[in-house]
Design a protein around this motif. Structure first.
Motif, short mmCIF file in Angstrom:
data_model
loop_
_atom_site.label_atom_id
_atom_site.label_comp_id
_atom_site.label_asym_id
_atom_site.label_seq_id
_atom_site.Cartn_x
_atom_site.Cartn_y
_atom_site.Cartn_z
N SER A 78 0.39 -1.39 -0.40
CA SER A 78 0.12 0.46 -0.20
C SER A 78 0.93 1.36 -0.41
CB SER A 78 -0.75 -0.32 1.20
OG SER A 78 -0.02 0.27 2.40
N PHE A 79 2.34 0.89 -0.31
CA PHE A 79 3.41 2.80 0.53
C PHE A 79 3.86 2.67 -0.79
CE2 PHE A 79 2.42 1.14 5.06
CZ PHE A 79 1.64 1.86 5.05
N HIS A 80 3.72 1.09 -1.92
CA HIS A 80 4.67 1.35 -3.29
C HIS A 80 4.08 2.43 -3.73
CE1 HIS A 80 5.33 -3.05 -3.72
NE2 HIS A 80 5.93 -3.00 -2.15
N LYS A 81 3.16 3.36 -4.35
CA LYS A 81 3.17 4.70 -4.91
C LYS A 81 3.23 5.24 -4.62
CE LYS A 81 -0.06 7.52 -5.40
NZ LYS A 81 -1.76 7.90 -5.29
N GLU A 82 3.39 5.21 -2.63
CA GLU A 82 4.15 6.91 -1.98
C GLU A 82 5.57 6.96 -2.49
OE1 GLU A 82 4.35 8.49 2.61
OE2 GLU A 82 2.62 7.07 1.70
N THR A 108 -0.42 3.58 -13.00
CA THR A 108 -0.42 4.51 -14.21
C THR A 108 0.15 5.58 -13.37
OG1 THR A 108 -2.05 3.19 -15.18
CG2 THR A 108 -1.81 5.81 -15.92
N GLU A 109 0.06 6.33 -12.44
CA GLU A 109 0.30 7.52 -12.08
C GLU A 109 1.77 7.51 -11.47
OE1 GLU A 109 0.19 10.42 -8.01
OE2 GLU A 109 -1.59 9.14 -8.16
N MET A 110 2.26 6.55 -10.65
CA MET A 110 3.89 6.27 -11.05
C MET A 110 4.48 6.40 -12.49
SD MET A 110 3.41 2.48 -8.05
CE MET A 110 5.00 2.30 -8.23
N ILE A 111 4.27 5.88 -13.50
CA ILE A 111 4.49 5.96 -14.73
C ILE A 111 4.77 6.66 -15.45
CG2 ILE A 111 4.49 4.68 -16.78
CD1 ILE A 111 3.50 1.95 -15.43
N THR A 112 3.32 7.59 -14.61
CA THR A 112 3.71 9.06 -15.34
C THR A 112 4.69 9.95 -14.65
OG1 THR A 112 0.86 8.79 -15.81
CG2 THR A 112 1.75 11.34 -15.64
N VAL A 113 4.82 9.82 -13.55
CA VAL A 113 6.12 11.02 -12.66
C VAL A 113 7.36 10.40 -13.20
CG1 VAL A 113 6.81 11.13 -10.56
CG2 VAL A 113 4.59 10.94 -10.87
N LEU A 121 12.33 3.81 -14.38
CA LEU A 121 11.12 3.22 -12.52
C LEU A 121 11.03 1.72 -13.53
CD1 LEU A 121 9.24 2.87 -10.34
CD2 LEU A 121 7.58 4.27 -12.35
N MET A 122 11.06 0.68 -12.55
CA MET A 122 11.07 -0.87 -13.09
C MET A 122 10.20 -1.81 -12.42
SD MET A 122 12.82 -4.08 -14.47
CE MET A 122 13.33 -4.56 -12.84
N GLU A 123 9.17 -2.29 -11.97
CA GLU A 123 8.17 -3.36 -11.35
C GLU A 123 9.35 -4.77 -10.90
OE1 GLU A 123 4.36 -5.98 -10.16
OE2 GLU A 123 4.74 -4.59 -12.17
N ALA A 124 9.29 -4.76 -9.46
CA ALA A 124 11.19 -5.70 -9.51
C ALA A 124 10.21 -6.89 -8.88
CB ALA A 124 11.44 -5.73 -8.34
N LEU A 125 9.63 -8.06 -10.40
CA LEU A 125 9.01 -9.22 -10.25
C LEU A 125 10.50 -10.01 -10.92
CD1 LEU A 125 5.90 -9.85 -11.48
CD2 LEU A 125 7.66 -11.59 -11.14
N TRP A 126 11.28 -10.59 -9.87
CA TRP A 126 12.25 -11.14 -10.29
C TRP A 126 12.54 -12.32 -11.32
CZ3 TRP A 126 14.64 -14.71 -6.07
CH2 TRP A 126 13.36 -15.80 -5.51
#
Length: 323
Positions: A78-82, A108-113, A121-126
């Motif tokens: 729940s804190f990932h975006k922030e 979408t907000e994270m990608i925009t920023v 920026l990348m999601e860590a799906l190892w």
């Protein structure tokens, strides 16, 4: 020419941060330069264990620290975006632990920023970066054993119930779906793509978090049967059935594992000789993206991350899980 050193920071110092720090130390020209926890003692202890120069009790302080190039976000879902946006706005490249965020809107907000600040920026799906999983992806792509007709993938373990534990707290994204169901879903999306139709049913803890979830993804000519559970230990395998063979990623399919290939009566086990926990593969990829001044991964693309979280959102809608 020597590769430039990548200086890392870690925000959130739980179990996965320890694993990431351990594997980061195996990479050349890579330094863990700073860590941050909400608790100074925890930060100091972590820093001492991994020989880190800076230990903060403030995430903002780490984000502002000049001698960090990349930040690994390992706080609750729940804190990932922030926390990602905090770092991106301070021009820090961000590798954010899966799930990327709580829903498609947040992702979408994270990608925009990230795009606005021209920062990686990348999601860590190892799992996407592990050699054994890439071996299977090549089999699918090249149709070595014909078409992929079905996938069965599960992930289940049985933690001691504690309503205050992170995996049981709905408000921080706890439950089986976001925490471990993401792995079977990832296996389906990366091999079969986005499903045409989804069936799903779940059970729930008294906290409102889902205790297990059973899903079926329907495709044209193929089907994926997927399961996540916090009620039982499962084999945690991924079984791919092709026209002429069965390819099975053995237990802990999402982590470094072996593969069994079954062709008729013939079985072959392939061992990939892993010597690390497995987090070094995604970190090495991220380092290379930074050195090449890339702003998006060509493996874990923004499109893939959005498809993944959209699929999770769709399943939550079907089972009636709201955060």
């Amino acid at each position: 020419m020597e590769k430039r050193k990548i200086r890392w920071g870690i925000i959130g110092l739980g179990k996965i941060a320890h694993k990431f720090a351990t594997d980061l130390a195996t990479l050349e020209n890579t330094e863990l330069a700073a860590v941050a926890s909400r608790n100074q003692q925890s930060a100091d202890e972590f820093a001492q264990k991994y020989k880190v120069k800076k230990a903060y009790n403030s995430y903002a302080a780490l984000a502002k620290y000049a001698n960090v190039d990349a930040v690994y976000i390992a706080t609750p879902h729940s804190f990932h975006k922030e926390h990602s946006i905090l770092c991106l706005q301070h021009k820090k490249a961000v590798l954010c632990e899966k799930p990327f965020a709580m829903n498609l809107q947040e992702v979408t907000e994270m990608i925009t920023v990230a795009k606005e600040n021209k920062v990686l920026l990348m999601e860590a799906l190892w799992t996407f970066f592990l050699p054994h999983f890439n071996y299977v992806l090549e089999i699918v792509k090249n149709e070595k054993f014909g078409k992929l007709k079905s996938l069965e993938a599960d992930f289940g373990f049985h933690p001691i119930y504690n309503k205050n534990g992170r995996v049981f707290k709905k408000e921080v994204g706890g439950g089986s779906l976001l925490d471990i169901g993401i792995y079977p879903i990832f296996a389906a999306l990366s091999t079969l793509g986005v499903p045409e139709n989804i069936e799903a049913k779940a059970s729930f803890f008294e906290t409102g978090a889902d205790s297990d979830c059973n899903m079926i993804f329907y495709y044209k000519g193929a089907k994926a049967t997927l399961k996540s559970s916090l009620l039982e230990e499962t084999k945690t395998e991924a079984i791919f059935t092709f026209d002429t063979a069965i390819v099975k990623i053995n237990t802990q399919f999402h982590a470094p594992s072996t593969i069994t290939i079954i062709e008729g009566k013939h079985e072959e086990i392939i061992d990939f000789g892993y010597r690390t926990i497995g987090y070094d593969f995604e970190a090495a990829h991220f380092n290379q993206l930074l050195r090449e001044d890339k702003k998006e991964s060509d493996v874990m693309t923004f499109e893939f991350s959005k498809n993944l979280i959209h699929t999770l959102d769709s399943i939550r809608n079907i089972i009636g899980l709201e955060y």
